[in-house]
Write an enzyme that holds these catalytic residues in place. Structure first.
Site, mmCIF file in Angstrom:
data_model
loop_
_atom_site.group_PDB
_atom_site.id
_atom_site.type_symbol
_atom_site.label_atom_id
_atom_site.label_comp_id
_atom_site.label_asym_id
_atom_site.label_seq_id
_atom_site.Cartn_x
_atom_site.Cartn_y
_atom_site.Cartn_z
ATOM 1 N N LYS A 69 0.898 -1.182 -0.103
ATOM 2 C CA LYS A 69 -0.094 -0.091 0.043
ATOM 3 C C LYS A 69 0.807 1.114 0.032
ATOM 4 O O LYS A 69 0.324 2.028 -0.607
ATOM 5 C CB LYS A 69 -0.965 -0.007 1.251
ATOM 6 C CG LYS A 69 -1.948 -0.902 1.103
ATOM 7 C CD LYS A 69 -2.948 -0.784 2.189
ATOM 8 C CE LYS A 69 -4.366 -1.590 2.314
ATOM 9 N NZ LYS A 69 -5.310 -1.414 3.341
ATOM 10 N N ASP A 106 -10.167 3.283 2.521
ATOM 11 C CA ASP A 106 -10.288 2.779 3.868
ATOM 12 C C ASP A 106 -11.001 3.589 4.705
ATOM 13 O O ASP A 106 -11.791 3.069 5.320
ATOM 14 C CB ASP A 106 -8.735 1.999 4.315
ATOM 15 C CG ASP A 106 -8.192 0.987 3.672
ATOM 16 O OD1 ASP A 106 -9.097 0.173 3.099
ATOM 17 O OD2 ASP A 106 -7.081 0.777 3.816
HETATM 18 P P1 NAP Z 1 0.073 -2.209 10.161
HETATM 19 O O1 NAP Z 1 0.502 -0.951 9.655
HETATM 20 O O2 NAP Z 1 1.118 -3.118 10.474
HETATM 21 O O3 NAP Z 1 -0.074 -1.583 11.797
HETATM 22 C C1 NAP Z 1 -0.121 -2.533 12.885
HETATM 23 C C2 NAP Z 1 -0.648 -1.964 14.223
HETATM 24 O O4 NAP Z 1 -0.535 -2.948 15.043
HETATM 25 C C3 NAP Z 1 0.603 -0.957 14.629
HETATM 26 O O5 NAP Z 1 0.067 -0.068 15.518
HETATM 27 C C4 NAP Z 1 1.269 -1.933 15.623
HETATM 28 O O6 NAP Z 1 2.069 -1.145 16.714
HETATM 29 C C5 NAP Z 1 0.159 -2.724 16.306
HETATM 30 N N1 NAP Z 1 0.737 -4.117 16.859
HETATM 31 C C6 NAP Z 1 0.971 -5.136 16.175
HETATM 32 N N2 NAP Z 1 1.190 -5.957 17.202
HETATM 33 C C7 NAP Z 1 1.182 -5.506 18.524
HETATM 34 C C8 NAP Z 1 1.321 -5.942 19.896
HETATM 35 N N3 NAP Z 1 1.732 -7.352 19.811
HETATM 36 N N4 NAP Z 1 0.927 -5.146 20.935
HETATM 37 C C9 NAP Z 1 0.533 -3.869 20.530
HETATM 38 N N5 NAP Z 1 0.503 -3.356 19.305
HETATM 39 C C10 NAP Z 1 0.646 -4.231 18.368
HETATM 40 O O7 NAP Z 1 -1.139 -2.814 10.039
HETATM 41 P P2 NAP Z 1 -2.487 -1.931 9.455
HETATM 42 O O8 NAP Z 1 -2.528 -2.089 7.777
HETATM 43 O O9 NAP Z 1 -2.718 -0.934 10.033
HETATM 44 O O10 NAP Z 1 -3.568 -3.266 9.902
HETATM 45 C C11 NAP Z 1 -3.951 -3.277 11.254
HETATM 46 C C12 NAP Z 1 -5.177 -3.927 11.447
HETATM 47 O O11 NAP Z 1 -6.352 -3.454 10.911
HETATM 48 C C13 NAP Z 1 -5.188 -5.368 11.040
HETATM 49 O O12 NAP Z 1 -5.833 -6.371 11.752
HETATM 50 C C14 NAP Z 1 -5.874 -5.508 9.634
HETATM 51 O O13 NAP Z 1 -6.482 -6.627 9.356
HETATM 52 C C15 NAP Z 1 -7.023 -4.488 10.004
HETATM 53 N N6 NAP Z 1 -7.398 -3.820 8.736
HETATM 54 C C16 NAP Z 1 -8.845 -3.948 8.398
HETATM 55 C C17 NAP Z 1 -9.278 -3.355 7.515
HETATM 56 C C18 NAP Z 1 -10.954 -3.360 6.959
HETATM 57 O O14 NAP Z 1 -11.171 -3.278 5.775
HETATM 58 N N7 NAP Z 1 -11.606 -3.958 7.842
HETATM 59 C C19 NAP Z 1 -8.258 -2.525 6.475
HETATM 60 C C20 NAP Z 1 -6.915 -2.409 6.788
HETATM 61 C C21 NAP Z 1 -6.613 -2.730 7.892
HETATM 62 P P3 NAP Z 1 3.668 -0.879 16.438
HETATM 63 O O15 NAP Z 1 3.755 0.460 15.613
HETATM 64 O O16 NAP Z 1 4.192 -0.689 17.900
HETATM 65 O O17 NAP Z 1 4.324 -1.987 15.748
#
Ligand code: NAP
Length: 278
Positions: A69, A106
């Site tokens: 992305k 999104d």
């Molecule tokens: P990302 O950019 O990789 O961000 C992941 C986030 O989760 C970061 O804030 C990270 O914190 C945190 N995190 C990961 N492991 C953690 C832990 N053990 N303890 C505390 N915080 C933790 O991913 P993203 O694209 O934003 O996606 C995040 C979630 O949203 C996913 O579950 C994804 O499936 C969902 N999502 C859903 C949609 C939808 O259409 N429904 C669209 C996009 C995403 P750090 O910065 O500290 O690593």
């Protein structure tokens, strides 16, 4: 000769798990259109070649998903200002002259899912707590700001990333330490989990909701499982909950409109078709 069979798809790595083909092919069928939506597993090393190939192959465009992305922004000709602020694109639309335009829907999907769950939702009714500061958080924060939110509190395991959002988006956004989450939610009207905690195969988000005001809405960007431990706890306390499926379904609508010239609806039938695969 004009190509009357419209093709789009999603590029990711891996991408086999994507539910987007179910969504778009459902709409193609529903609206009796000639076209197809496919999965494109694209190795990160070949992303530029794959994106540049869209026009040569005559595709209408594609969705972009994890992990492409952010990088995909480098390979399009124009980026929508909203997507620029979000720092990522999730949709490419091939223009009539062959130019590639990048968008991010999104945040649109997230706001639509909130309004669907609670039509009376008001963005400026009080404090909003966002857990996480990754890609989903950025899209959601920008959209909440554009809707008129006045107090957005971002908490993230890596505090610096929450601070970066607060610095970038101005005084409406405040960074809180991850350990302050119970104080942060004590007077909020909306709690949103955008971390991957609670997702299938991941640890649950550790949060105790006893201080959360009764009227607060609780939402999670995750849709596998449909009810995360956070949402289960919130539902048990009587909160209205919103899972990530609505965000996924609604973000697809403007992309479909751009490629197929029909603005589709999120129906109960579509929702069931996707839930059947979860
Ligand atoms: P990302 O950019 O990789 O961000 C992941 C986030 O989760 C970061 O804030 C990270 O914190 C945190 N995190 C990961 N492991 C953690 C832990 N053990 N303890 C505390 N915080 C933790 O991913 P993203 O694209 O934003 O996606 C995040 C979630 O949203 C996913 O579950 C994804 O499936 C969902 N999502 C859903 C949609 C939808 O259409 N429904 C669209 C996009 C995403 P750090 O910065 O500290 O690593």
């Amino acid at each position: 000769m004009k190509n009357t069979f419209t093709v789009a798809g999603v590029m990711g790595w891996p991408v086999a798990h994507s539910r987007s083909p179910i969504i778009h092919n459902h709409w193609i069928h529903q609206h009796h259109l000639k076209g197809a939506y496919a999965l494109f597993p694209v190795n990160p090393l070949r992303l530029e070649a794959a994106i540049r190939g869209l026009q040569a192959l005559g595709l209408a465009g594609c969705n972009i998903t994890i992990p492409h992305k952010v990088e995909a922004m480098q390979h399009v000709d124009w980026i929508d200002p909203l997507a620029k602020r979000m720092g990522a694109i999730n949709t490419i639309v091939v223009q009539a002259d062959g130019a590639l335009h990048g968008y991010n829907h999104d945040g649109f999907g997230y706001i639509a899912s909130l309004r669907e769950a609670q039509p009376s939702w008001q963005p400026n009714a009080g404090a909003i707590v966002v857990l996480g500061a990754g890609g989903a958080a950025r899209a959601i924060v920008v959209s909440l700001m554009d809707q008129g939110a006045q107090d957005i509190r971002v908490l993230n395991r890596t505090f610096g990333k929450a601070q970066d959002l607060a610095y970038e988006f101005g005084s409406v956004v405040t960074a809180y330490d991850w350990d302050e989450r119970h104080e942060a939610i004590s007077d909020c009207v909306l709690l949103i989990n955008t971390t991957s905690l609670g997702m299938h195969g991941q640890a649950a988000l550790e949060i105790e909701l006893s201080q959360l005001p009764r009227a607060a809405l609780v939402s999670d960007a995750i849709y596998v499982p449909l009810e995360t431990p956070l949402l289960a706890q919130a539902r048990a306390r009587g909160h209205t909950t919103v899972n990530g499926l609505g965000m996924l379904l609604h973000q697809a609508r403007p992309a479909f409109h751009a490629w197929f010239d029909v603005m589709p609806d999120v129906t109960a039938e579509l929702r069931q078709a996707v839930i059947a695969t979860l």
